[in-house]
Design a protein around this motif. Sequence first.
Motif, short mmCIF file in Angstrom:
data_model
loop_
_atom_site.label_atom_id
_atom_site.label_comp_id
_atom_site.label_asym_id
_atom_site.label_seq_id
_atom_site.Cartn_x
_atom_site.Cartn_y
_atom_site.Cartn_z
N ARG A 99 0.84 -1.20 0.00
CA ARG A 99 0.00 0.00 0.00
C ARG A 99 0.87 1.25 0.00
O ARG A 99 1.98 1.25 0.54
CB ARG A 99 -0.90 0.05 1.25
CG ARG A 99 -1.90 -1.08 1.34
CD ARG A 99 -3.01 -0.88 0.32
NE ARG A 99 -3.97 -1.95 0.35
CZ ARG A 99 -3.94 -3.02 -0.45
NH1 ARG A 99 -2.96 -3.16 -1.30
NH2 ARG A 99 -4.87 -3.94 -0.38
N SER B 258 -0.93 4.24 4.76
CA SER B 258 -1.05 3.30 5.87
C SER B 258 -2.51 2.96 6.12
O SER B 258 -3.40 3.75 5.82
CB SER B 258 -0.43 3.90 7.13
OG SER B 258 -1.12 5.07 7.49
N ILE B 259 -2.74 1.77 6.64
CA ILE B 259 -4.09 1.33 6.94
C ILE B 259 -4.20 1.02 8.42
O ILE B 259 -3.21 0.73 9.09
CB ILE B 259 -4.51 0.10 6.10
CG1 ILE B 259 -3.60 -1.10 6.36
CG2 ILE B 259 -4.53 0.43 4.62
CD1 ILE B 259 -4.09 -2.38 5.75
N ASN B 260 -5.42 1.04 8.93
CA ASN B 260 -5.70 0.74 10.32
C ASN B 260 -5.79 -0.78 10.46
O ASN B 260 -6.78 -1.39 10.06
CB ASN B 260 -7.01 1.42 10.73
CG ASN B 260 -7.32 1.25 12.19
OD1 ASN B 260 -6.64 0.52 12.91
ND2 ASN B 260 -8.36 1.92 12.64
N THR B 261 -4.76 -1.39 11.04
CA THR B 261 -4.71 -2.85 11.13
C THR B 261 -5.72 -3.42 12.12
O THR B 261 -6.03 -4.60 12.07
CB THR B 261 -3.29 -3.33 11.51
OG1 THR B 261 -2.89 -2.69 12.71
CG2 THR B 261 -2.31 -3.01 10.40
N TYR C 182 -8.99 -3.47 9.54
CA TYR C 182 -8.97 -4.28 8.32
C TYR C 182 -8.31 -5.63 8.58
O TYR C 182 -7.37 -5.72 9.37
CB TYR C 182 -8.24 -3.54 7.20
CG TYR C 182 -8.98 -2.30 6.77
CD1 TYR C 182 -10.07 -2.37 5.92
CD2 TYR C 182 -8.59 -1.05 7.24
CE1 TYR C 182 -10.76 -1.23 5.55
CE2 TYR C 182 -9.27 0.10 6.87
CZ TYR C 182 -10.36 0.00 6.02
OH TYR C 182 -11.04 1.12 5.65
#
Length: 157
Positions: A130, A133-136, A139
């Motif tokens: 990605r 950044s993603i909220n682990t 997701y």
Amino acid sequence: MTEQELQILVEKISDESFGKPFCHQATFNPRLRSTGGRYLLSTHNIEINRKYLEQLGENELIGIIKHELCHYHLHLERKGYQHKDADFKALLKKVNAPRFCSQLPNKQVKRSPKKLLIYQCSNCKQTYTRKRSINTSRYVCGKCRGKLVKAREVTLN
């Protein structure tokens, strides 16, 4: 150039190039950053970016004024005043106005270094690349619904 001199210049260009009077206000707007000027639909006023006069000279300023006056006169005549409209393009050509203003020479684009974020599923080891950044905690893995863990960050040049 003062705001009064700008007003006189805009009125003069309107009379000479368009054969119509400019009956509203023309001002310098120091908050304009990425554009040479803008026509305000609600008030019919024109705002100009002073930096274009200072850095590119009076010829560029005259081009910007002509461009904004095209928006102004077409809008008041209830014709197509947007960039995509044929009336606008025709009037630009008729008065020899630029469709877009030049870029300022000392405008520095702030770009962060390119980076890729690698996430990996803790169950099936599926990887996801990605740019953002993603909220682990929100997701999960699309393959097995396992928990995602940030594996590493790669910086590109």
